[in-house]
Every structure is written in C-alpha cells, then in structure tokens.
Motif scaffolding. Structure first.
Motif, PDB file in Angstrom:
ATOM      1  N   LEU A 254       0.830  -1.207   0.000  1.00 53.86           N
ATOM      2  CA  LEU A 254       0.000   0.000   0.000  1.00 53.86           C
ATOM      3  C   LEU A 254       0.867   1.260   0.000  1.00 53.86           C
ATOM      4  O   LEU A 254       0.575   2.227  -0.711  1.00 53.86           O
ATOM      5  N   ASP A 255       1.929   1.243   0.795  1.00 49.90           N
ATOM      6  CA  ASP A 255       2.845   2.381   0.901  1.00 49.90           C
ATOM      7  C   ASP A 255       3.495   2.665  -0.458  1.00 49.90           C
ATOM      8  O   ASP A 255       3.424   3.787  -0.976  1.00 49.90           O
ATOM      9  N   ILE A 256       4.126   1.661  -1.041  1.00 47.58           N
ATOM     10  CA  ILE A 256       4.817   1.857  -2.321  1.00 47.58           C
ATOM     11  C   ILE A 256       3.824   2.170  -3.434  1.00 47.58           C
ATOM     12  O   ILE A 256       4.097   3.001  -4.310  1.00 47.58           O
ATOM     13  N   GLY A 257       2.662   1.523  -3.397  1.00 45.17           N
ATOM     14  CA  GLY A 257       1.638   1.815  -4.399  1.00 45.17           C
ATOM     15  C   GLY A 257       1.207   3.266  -4.343  1.00 45.17           C
ATOM     16  O   GLY A 257       1.137   3.952  -5.372  1.00 45.17           O
ATOM     17  N   ALA A 258       0.943   3.755  -3.149  1.00 43.00           N
ATOM     18  CA  ALA A 258       0.553   5.159  -2.986  1.00 43.00           C
ATOM     19  C   ALA A 258       1.704   6.074  -3.390  1.00 43.00           C
ATOM     20  O   ALA A 258       1.495   7.093  -4.065  1.00 43.00           O
ATOM     21  N   PHE A 259       2.929   5.724  -2.987  1.00 43.86           N
ATOM     22  CA  PHE A 259       4.119   6.491  -3.352  1.00 43.86           C
ATOM     23  C   PHE A 259       4.248   6.606  -4.865  1.00 43.86           C
ATOM     24  O   PHE A 259       4.397   7.702  -5.420  1.00 43.86           O
ATOM     25  N   SER A 260       4.150   5.480  -5.538  1.00 42.77           N
ATOM     26  CA  SER A 260       4.307   5.456  -6.989  1.00 42.77           C
ATOM     27  C   SER A 260       3.183   6.217  -7.697  1.00 42.77           C
ATOM     28  O   SER A 260       3.433   6.989  -8.630  1.00 42.77           O
ATOM     29  N   ILE A 261       1.952   6.022  -7.255  1.00 40.99           N
ATOM     30  CA  ILE A 261       0.820   6.755  -7.840  1.00 40.99           C
ATOM     31  C   ILE A 261       1.017   8.257  -7.658  1.00 40.99           C
ATOM     32  O   ILE A 261       0.784   9.038  -8.588  1.00 40.99           O
ATOM     33  N   CYS A 262       1.466   8.640  -6.475  1.00 44.00           N
ATOM     34  CA  CYS A 262       1.673  10.065  -6.199  1.00 44.00           C
ATOM     35  C   CYS A 262       2.739  10.676  -7.111  1.00 44.00           C
ATOM     36  O   CYS A 262       2.545  11.764  -7.653  1.00 44.00           O
ATOM     37  N   ILE A 263       3.878   9.981  -7.292  1.00 48.45           N
ATOM     38  CA  ILE A 263       4.944  10.583  -8.101  1.00 48.45           C
ATOM     39  C   ILE A 263       4.699  10.414  -9.594  1.00 48.45           C
ATOM     40  O   ILE A 263       5.017  11.310 -10.368  1.00 48.45           O
ATOM     41  N   ARG A 264       4.115   9.302 -10.010  1.00 44.72           N
ATOM     42  CA  ARG A 264       3.969   9.010 -11.445  1.00 44.72           C
ATOM     43  C   ARG A 264       2.692   9.599 -12.051  1.00 44.72           C
ATOM     44  O   ARG A 264       2.705  10.017 -13.199  1.00 44.72           O
TER      45      ARG A 264
ATOM     46  N   GLY B  51       1.954  13.697  -9.849  1.00 48.82           N
ATOM     47  CA  GLY B  51       2.999  14.704  -9.946  1.00 48.82           C
ATOM     48  C   GLY B  51       3.449  15.269  -8.615  1.00 48.82           C
ATOM     49  O   GLY B  51       3.978  16.377  -8.541  1.00 48.82           O
ATOM     50  N   ILE B  52       3.283  14.493  -7.549  1.00 53.08           N
ATOM     51  CA  ILE B  52       3.683  14.941  -6.212  1.00 53.08           C
ATOM     52  C   ILE B  52       5.172  14.645  -6.016  1.00 53.08           C
ATOM     53  O   ILE B  52       5.656  13.570  -6.361  1.00 53.08           O
ATOM     54  N   PHE B  53       5.911  15.610  -5.479  1.00 47.86           N
ATOM     55  CA  PHE B  53       7.338  15.454  -5.205  1.00 47.86           C
ATOM     56  C   PHE B  53       7.554  14.244  -4.302  1.00 47.86           C
ATOM     57  O   PHE B  53       6.777  13.996  -3.377  1.00 47.86           O
ATOM     58  N   TRP B  54       8.634  13.492  -4.546  1.00 50.06           N
ATOM     59  CA  TRP B  54       8.839  12.213  -3.853  1.00 50.06           C
ATOM     60  C   TRP B  54       8.882  12.336  -2.336  1.00 50.06           C
ATOM     61  O   TRP B  54       8.492  11.413  -1.628  1.00 50.06           O
ATOM     62  N   VAL B  55       9.353  13.452  -1.812  1.00 53.46           N
ATOM     63  CA  VAL B  55       9.399  13.628  -0.354  1.00 53.46           C
ATOM     64  C   VAL B  55       7.982  13.567   0.222  1.00 53.46           C
ATOM     65  O   VAL B  55       7.721  12.871   1.213  1.00 53.46           O
TER      66      VAL B  55
ATOM     67  N   LEU C  11      14.639   7.742   8.556  1.00 50.34           N
ATOM     68  CA  LEU C  11      15.646   6.838   8.010  1.00 50.34           C
ATOM     69  C   LEU C  11      15.346   6.548   6.542  1.00 50.34           C
ATOM     70  O   LEU C  11      16.229   6.594   5.681  1.00 50.34           O
ATOM     71  N   CYS C  12      14.085   6.271   6.237  1.00 53.80           N
ATOM     72  CA  CYS C  12      13.659   5.994   4.869  1.00 53.80           C
ATOM     73  C   CYS C  12      13.915   7.199   3.963  1.00 53.80           C
ATOM     74  O   CYS C  12      14.448   7.058   2.859  1.00 53.80           O
ATOM     75  N   GLU C  13      13.541   8.388   4.415  1.00 59.33           N
ATOM     76  CA  GLU C  13      13.750   9.602   3.622  1.00 59.33           C
ATOM     77  C   GLU C  13      15.241   9.825   3.339  1.00 59.33           C
ATOM     78  O   GLU C  13      15.619  10.205   2.231  1.00 59.33           O
ATOM     79  N   PHE C  14      16.072   9.579   4.341  1.00 56.34           N
ATOM     80  CA  PHE C  14      17.511   9.708   4.138  1.00 56.34           C
ATOM     81  C   PHE C  14      17.993   8.730   3.076  1.00 56.34           C
ATOM     82  O   PHE C  14      18.750   9.093   2.168  1.00 56.34           O
ATOM     83  N   LEU C  15      17.534   7.479   3.176  1.00 53.60           N
ATOM     84  CA  LEU C  15      17.941   6.481   2.193  1.00 53.60           C
ATOM     85  C   LEU C  15      17.397   6.809   0.798  1.00 53.60           C
ATOM     86  O   LEU C  15      18.082   6.586  -0.205  1.00 53.60           O
ATOM     87  N   LEU C  16      16.179   7.361   0.723  1.00 55.50           N
ATOM     88  CA  LEU C  16      15.630   7.786  -0.566  1.00 55.50           C
ATOM     89  C   LEU C  16      16.464   8.923  -1.152  1.00 55.50           C
ATOM     90  O   LEU C  16      16.805   8.912  -2.342  1.00 55.50           O
TER      91      LEU C  16
ATOM     92  N   ARG D 146      13.217   2.836  -3.015  1.00 55.06           N
ATOM     93  CA  ARG D 146      12.166   2.694  -1.994  1.00 55.06           C
ATOM     94  C   ARG D 146      12.099   1.260  -1.484  1.00 55.06           C
ATOM     95  O   ARG D 146      11.907   1.033  -0.287  1.00 55.06           O
ATOM     96  N   ALA D 147      12.270   0.298  -2.359  1.00 59.13           N
ATOM     97  CA  ALA D 147      12.243  -1.107  -1.943  1.00 59.13           C
ATOM     98  C   ALA D 147      13.384  -1.397  -0.972  1.00 59.13           C
ATOM     99  O   ALA D 147      13.181  -2.032   0.070  1.00 59.13           O
ATOM    100  N   PHE D 148      14.599  -0.935  -1.290  1.00 60.10           N
ATOM    101  CA  PHE D 148      15.738  -1.137  -0.392  1.00 60.10           C
ATOM    102  C   PHE D 148      15.512  -0.435   0.942  1.00 60.10           C
ATOM    103  O   PHE D 148      15.716  -1.015   2.011  1.00 60.10           O
ATOM    104  N   ALA D 149      15.077   0.820   0.871  1.00 64.96           N
ATOM    105  CA  ALA D 149      14.838   1.591   2.093  1.00 64.96           C
ATOM    106  C   ALA D 149      13.772   0.922   2.953  1.00 64.96           C
ATOM    107  O   ALA D 149      13.833   0.956   4.182  1.00 64.96           O
ATOM    108  N   SER D 150      12.800   0.288   2.314  1.00 61.01           N
ATOM    109  CA  SER D 150      11.730  -0.386   3.044  1.00 61.01           C
ATOM    110  C   SER D 150      12.229  -1.579   3.846  1.00 61.01           C
ATOM    111  O   SER D 150      11.752  -1.826   4.948  1.00 61.01           O
ATOM    112  N   VAL D 151      13.174  -2.315   3.308  1.00 65.16           N
ATOM    113  CA  VAL D 151      13.739  -3.458   4.040  1.00 65.16           C
ATOM    114  C   VAL D 151      14.445  -2.964   5.304  1.00 65.16           C
ATOM    115  O   VAL D 151      14.237  -3.500   6.400  1.00 65.16           O
TER     116      VAL D 151
END
Length: 140
Positions: free
Chosen positions: A32-42, A45-49, A98-103, A118-123
């Motif tokens: 759900l997190d990555i799906g929402a993230f991807s929908i937002c940026i792709r 047009g929402i900035f990845w942060v 931590l995730c934002e830093f890794l992103l 995002r996948a790496f940061a999620s682990v």
C-alpha cells in the motif's frame, strides 16, 4: 528439559511467530505504501518527499491495526491506546526519517530509480521498526 529451557524455547517460538506475522502485515502495508508512493509521483505529480509521507501514513495505519489485532500477543500499553498509537507512530516517524535519508541518498545522490530505492529503504526500515516496536511496545 528444564522449565527455563522450555520457557526460552516458547519465547523463541512466540517471537518467531510474531516476526513472521509482522512480516506478512508489513508486506501488505508496504504494498500500500509503495503503491501510494508510486501513484503520487507518477500520476499525481507529487514530489517524492511528500509522496513518501503519504505512502507512510497509509502503510503505518494498516501496520498499526495489524500489529494490535493480529501480530503481537502482548501489548505493554494496551490500556493506553492513545499513547500506544502515539509511540507506534513516533517510532514510525523515526523509520520514515531513516527511509527519507535512504531515498535522498539513492535517488538524488546515487541516481537510482525511486521504486528500487524505496524497496531497499523499506527493508531497512522494516527491520528498524520491528525491533524498536517489539522492544518498546509489544514485549510481554
């Protein structure tokens, strides 16, 4: 077998069960997190942060509900659900930082794709969140 050996064995079995359930809950929340993230940026047009924050909020809410209703057998703060949720989210905010830093590192500095980063940061964030939440909130 001594009672202390049985106790340790039972604790390891309980921790393993909780870890596996947390993993399942987290995979669902992460989807759900990555799906929402991807929908937002792709698509939006929402900035990845900001997109990461939106995904985080959706994923965190699902992870909290799963944690209290399915994953963990004991809850230190069960009588104080408001405080428990606040601490759960506060730990998640640390995980988000931590995730934002890794992103930032992966996307901006290293030039990797947002989804791969995002996948790496999620682990990394998953392991951090599980350990800190288990110790702070759900250790019996």
């Amino acid at each position: 077998m001594s009672s202390s050996a049985c106790s340790v064995e039972n604790e390891v079995e309980k921790d393993t069960k909780e870890f596996l359930r947390y993993f399942v809950c987290s995979v669902f929340s992460l989807g759900l997190d990555i799906g929402a993230f991807s929908i937002c940026i792709r698509f939006l047009g929402i900035f990845w942060v900001y997109a990461a924050c939106i995904g985080f909020l959706i994923g965190s809410t699902v992870a909290y509900c799963g944690s209290i209703f399915w994953v963990f057998q004991s809850r230190r703060m069960a009588p104080h659900q408001g405080t428990e949720f606040f601490v759960f989210v506060a730990i998640g905010v640390c995980g988000l930082a931590l995730c934002e830093f890794l992103l930032w590192l992966g996307i901006t500095v290293m030039g990797y794709s947002p989804e791969l980063t995002r996948a790496f940061a999620s682990v990394v964030t998953f392991l951090f969140n599980f350990l800190v939440r288990k110790i702070a909130l759900f250790r019996g």
